[in-house]
Design an enzyme around this catalytic site. Structure first.
Site, PDB file in Angstrom:
ATOM      1  N   GLY A   1      -4.315  80.061  18.034  1.00  0.00           N
ATOM      2  CA  GLY A   1      -3.301  81.034  17.642  1.00  0.00           C
ATOM      3  C   GLY A   1      -3.963  82.374  17.381  1.00  0.00           C
ATOM      4  O   GLY A   1      -4.768  82.499  16.459  1.00  0.00           O
TER       5      GLY A   1
ATOM      6  N   CYS B   1       5.263  80.333   6.752  1.00  0.00           N
ATOM      7  CA  CYS B   1       4.919  80.463   8.172  1.00  0.00           C
ATOM      8  C   CYS B   1       3.880  79.415   8.562  1.00  0.00           C
ATOM      9  O   CYS B   1       3.996  78.759   9.602  1.00  0.00           O
ATOM     10  CB  CYS B   1       4.402  81.867   8.456  1.00  0.00           C
ATOM     11  SG  CYS B   1       4.017  82.167  10.196  1.00  0.00           S
TER      12      CYS B   1
ATOM     13  N   CYS C   1       3.779  90.742   7.155  1.00  0.00           N
ATOM     14  CA  CYS C   1       3.686  91.164   8.556  1.00  0.00           C
ATOM     15  C   CYS C   1       4.987  91.723   9.118  1.00  0.00           C
ATOM     16  O   CYS C   1       4.962  92.539  10.030  1.00  0.00           O
ATOM     17  CB  CYS C   1       3.181  90.006   9.421  1.00  0.00           C
ATOM     18  SG  CYS C   1       4.384  88.695   9.716  1.00  0.00           S
TER      19      CYS C   1
END
EC number: 2.8.1.13
Length: 361
Positions: free
Chosen positions: A11, A106, A202
């Protein structure tokens, strides 16, 4: 007979950590695939801004790194999942008077669950990230271990791992310091070697979560009263979503002495104000628990516990409750224990588990 290389999907956020993670794994002999999770919403301000892991520039940084490392690169669409499992709960938590940690959600729902399942669905053996943490197998159980770089350790945000997820996750940066990771990036010619770390939320471009929630759900943000612990009105606040326990700055109050947010009451839409001594507590109740070193807490145990990302672990006892939650009793008072944040338990460098703070006693 040639041995088939194990496949790993990394990722990639476009930052230096995940970029070097991809390089290290390739050097270790894995077949490496780079992937960026597309999570930005229909928001040009976020999509076009520099830096954060949601931006288009971050995708291009990740793509360039993969070109340099000669590995394939994909962009995977996680927009709907991110909105449903991270953004919407984040907004609701603030409306309910709590202070959430979206990175933990997340990690729990997307990176180490949905991304892992997608990877396994296309025949990939492992996923990897640039997190500063280590995974080790001891006897028949996988353990999550604090990073060798204590300043950058990220285990606080990773306590929700299951045993199966740990068995299929690699975190090569955990063996290094951040400074060494940057050195490696520079040595191999990666342009991201001096890229600034992303520290803000973010999906919020200016780090103003109150404004973000106001734009997303204007009807849910209402002004109300600042009150003291006796209920006396001290002034007006602009909406409980703008405040968190322990906050002193930005209150707009003039009462002749330093005051702090000591409680938030969504039922009455009040923000309770008090002295600094009022935000020091020793006990909390936590729910939504996950344990890594064992399946279930059967008896009270002594641990070190962290109540926020930046806190130092403090000695505490965790006591199982009949309703499946735990009571956490600290040896010494802790500053600004906050509902919605996580409390994470350690035994030295080993992560025992953690949960969400639901009440302060």
């Amino acid at each position: 007979m040639s041995l088939t290389k194990k496949k790993v999907l990394v990722g990639m956020s476009g930052g230096v950590d995940s970029s070097v993670a991809a390089y290290l794994l390739k050097e270790q002999g894995y077949e490496v695939i780079g992937a960026t999770m597309q999570i930005w919403q229909e928001d040009k301000e976020v999509e076009e801004r520099e830096g954060g892991c949601c931006s288009l520039s971050a995708v291009e940084d990740a793509r360039r790194v993969c070109d340099k490392l000669d590995i394939p690169f994909y962009v995977l669409n996680f927009r709907d999942s991110f909105k449903k499992k991270v953004i919407e709960p984040f907004i609701q938590e603030y409306i309910d008077g709590r202070t959430p940690n979206p990175c933990i959600e997340c990690n729990k729902h997307l990176k180490f669950d949905e991304l892992l399942r997608k990877a396994q669905g296309i025949g990939v053996d492992y996923i990897a990230t640039g997190h500063y943490a280590k995974i080790e197998k001891k006897d028949d159980r996988y353990m999550l271990i604090r990073s060798d770089d204590d300043r950058k350790d990220q285990t606080y945000a990773l306590y929700n791992f299951t045993q199966d997820q740990l068995a299929h996750t690699l975190m090569p940066c955990g063996e290094y310091t951040k400074d060494r990771i940057r050195e490696i990036a520079k040595e191999i010619g990666l342009a991201v070697h001096n890229k600034k770390d992303s520290e803000e939320i973010c999906f919020i471009s200016d780090n103003d979560h109150g404004k973000y929630i106001l734009n997303a759900k204007p009807g849910a943000v209402k002004s109300g009263n600042f009150v003291d612990k006796s209920g006396n009105v001290l002034g007006k606040h602009k909406g409980i979503v703008y405040y968190t326990i322990g906050q002193r700055k930005g209150l707009g109050l003039s009462v002749g002495r330093p005051v702090f947010v000591t409680d938030i009451n969504p039922r009455t839409n009040e923000v309770v104000i008090g002295a600094e001594e009022d935000i020091f507590k020793t006990e909390l109740i936590a729910g939504d628990l996950n344990f890594i070193t064992f399946d279930k807490l059967e008896k009270e145990i002594e641990v070190e516990a962290k109540i926020r990302y930046s806190a130092k672990p403090a000695k505490a006892t965790i006591v199982p409750l009949k309703d499946g939650r735990v009571k956490v009793v600290f040896d010494e008072k802790q500053r600004a224990i906050t509902k919605g944040q996580s409390v994470v338990f350690y035994n030295g460098n080993i992560v025992i588990g953690g949960g969400i703070i639901e009440a302060i006693i």
